[in-house]
Design a protein around this motif. Sequence first.
Motif, PDB file in Angstrom:
ATOM      1  N   HIS A  48       0.807  -1.219   0.000  1.00 36.70           N
ATOM      2  CA  HIS A  48       0.000   0.000   0.000  1.00 36.70           C
ATOM      3  C   HIS A  48       0.841   1.270   0.000  1.00 36.70           C
ATOM      4  N   ASP A  49       2.064   1.217   0.527  1.00 33.47           N
ATOM      5  CA  ASP A  49       2.917   2.403   0.413  1.00 33.47           C
ATOM      6  C   ASP A  49       3.568   2.469  -0.971  1.00 33.47           C
ATOM      7  N   CYS A  50       4.235   1.395  -1.360  1.00 30.11           N
ATOM      8  CA  CYS A  50       5.100   1.461  -2.549  1.00 30.11           C
ATOM      9  C   CYS A  50       4.339   1.639  -3.862  1.00 30.11           C
ATOM     10  N   GLN A  53       2.465   6.226  -5.490  1.00 26.23           N
ATOM     11  CA  GLN A  53       3.543   7.187  -5.761  1.00 26.23           C
ATOM     12  C   GLN A  53       4.939   6.584  -5.633  1.00 26.23           C
ATOM     13  N   GLY A  54       5.182   5.807  -4.620  1.00 32.34           N
ATOM     14  CA  GLY A  54       6.495   5.188  -4.444  1.00 32.34           C
ATOM     15  C   GLY A  54       6.697   4.820  -2.989  1.00 32.34           C
ATOM     16  N   CYS A  55       7.850   4.205  -2.691  1.00 28.96           N
ATOM     17  CA  CYS A  55       8.137   3.784  -1.312  1.00 28.96           C
ATOM     18  C   CYS A  55       8.636   4.997  -0.540  1.00 28.96           C
ATOM     19  N   ASP A  56       7.713   5.773  -0.004  1.00 28.99           N
ATOM     20  CA  ASP A  56       8.049   7.055   0.611  1.00 28.99           C
ATOM     21  C   ASP A  56       7.301   7.280   1.919  1.00 28.99           C
ATOM     22  N   ALA A  57       6.718   6.208   2.467  1.00 23.61           N
ATOM     23  CA  ALA A  57       5.963   6.291   3.726  1.00 23.61           C
ATOM     24  C   ALA A  57       4.776   7.250   3.651  1.00 23.61           C
ATOM     25  N   SER A  58       4.336   7.574   2.445  1.00 24.28           N
ATOM     26  CA  SER A  58       3.144   8.432   2.319  1.00 24.28           C
ATOM     27  C   SER A  58       1.952   7.776   3.020  1.00 24.28           C
ATOM     28  N   LEU A  59       1.921   6.451   3.003  1.00 25.85           N
ATOM     29  CA  LEU A  59       0.835   5.701   3.640  1.00 25.85           C
ATOM     30  C   LEU A  59       0.647   6.049   5.112  1.00 25.85           C
TER      31      LEU A  59
HETATM   32 CA   LIG Z   1       3.798   5.878  -1.051  1.00 17.68          CA
END
Ligand SMILES: [Ca+2]
Length: 306
Positions: A48-50, A53-59
């Motif tokens: 769900h994070d990666c 948008q990407g693996c950026d801890a946006s989740l």
């Molecule tokens: Ca993300």
Amino acid sequence: FQFGKSELQLNYYSNSCPKAEEVIKQEVTKLYHEHGNTAVSWLRNLFHDCVVQGCDASLLLESVTGIESEKASGRSFGMRNFKYVNTIKKALEDECPSTVSCADVVALSARDGIVMLGGPRIEMKTGRKDSKESYASVVEEFIPNHNDSISSVLSRFQSIGIDAEGTVAILGAHSVGRVHCVNLVDRLYPTVDPTLDPDHAEYLKGRCPTPTPDPKAVLYARNDRETPMLLDNYYYKNLLSHKGLLTVDQELASDPATLPFVEKMAADNGYFSEQFSRAVLLLSENNPLTGDQGEVRKDCRYVNAS
Ligand SMILES: [Ca+2]
Ligand code: HEM
Ligand SMILES: [Ca+2]
């Protein structure tokens, strides 16, 4: 355009925080022994994070003024154990303040969680940075729905470099964990989906007795009744015996583009492990922020105060 990917490196924290990876592993292990399903959550978090948008801890960002949390999306339904991400992060802050990113916590906790669940050990690079924003408005574009068509699922994964073989393998994550009744009742009521094994349908109806479950009630079925806490190829054996839970799961066994991989993985756990590792690694390197991009959040739930 994917930037940053090549700037991830093995042991990124070897000078700045030599014990970082060890601390994460210790915390993941401890949490697993207290609440086994934390390991399951770390794996789902990576997805769900990666993919968003990407693996950026946006989740991990909470809803506050100016930020709408990705966790509030319907696609995040059933996600749990977020409070224990803070436990891991706190241990890292005690060891080396403001050094290890939340995005690397997401990646490495998934890696170590996979091992706790009996899955393969995957060598992961580090050096991801944390986003300063949430991408809640596009979550549904990136994360497929439980009943999406196989072709749309394949093209979603293709767009982050994961081919059909890798997609079949990574969905093997559904060899652990649970599905709430709201995501199942479409296949049970008013009539049972003909691609579902009748005995299994009876079992599922026992778990989910009404066609309109209260979304707040914790009615659920285990993904894999055989080995619910092991990341193994029972997922594929279940699909071949028509015991897949979600529509997207069961579709893998009916589409000619994916069925041969399902059969091969059902027959060979080693082959599944290999392909699962390859796909998880690709997922974990999807479009990270690196170098001067983003920041290292002190608290994974909030952007740093400026
Ligand atoms: Ca993300
Ligand atoms: C087509 C892609 C996917 C769809 C549509 C999908 C959908 C879902 C749904 C609907 C649930 C059940 C939520 C609930 O009712 O509580 C679930 C659970 C889960 N998913 Fe996926 N998923 C997908 C891919 C993945 C991938 C790639 C991973 C990891 C690499 C993953 C890991 C998990 C895990 C571990 C659970 C169990 C969570 C728990 O028990 O707490 N999923 N997924
Ligand atoms: Ca299993």
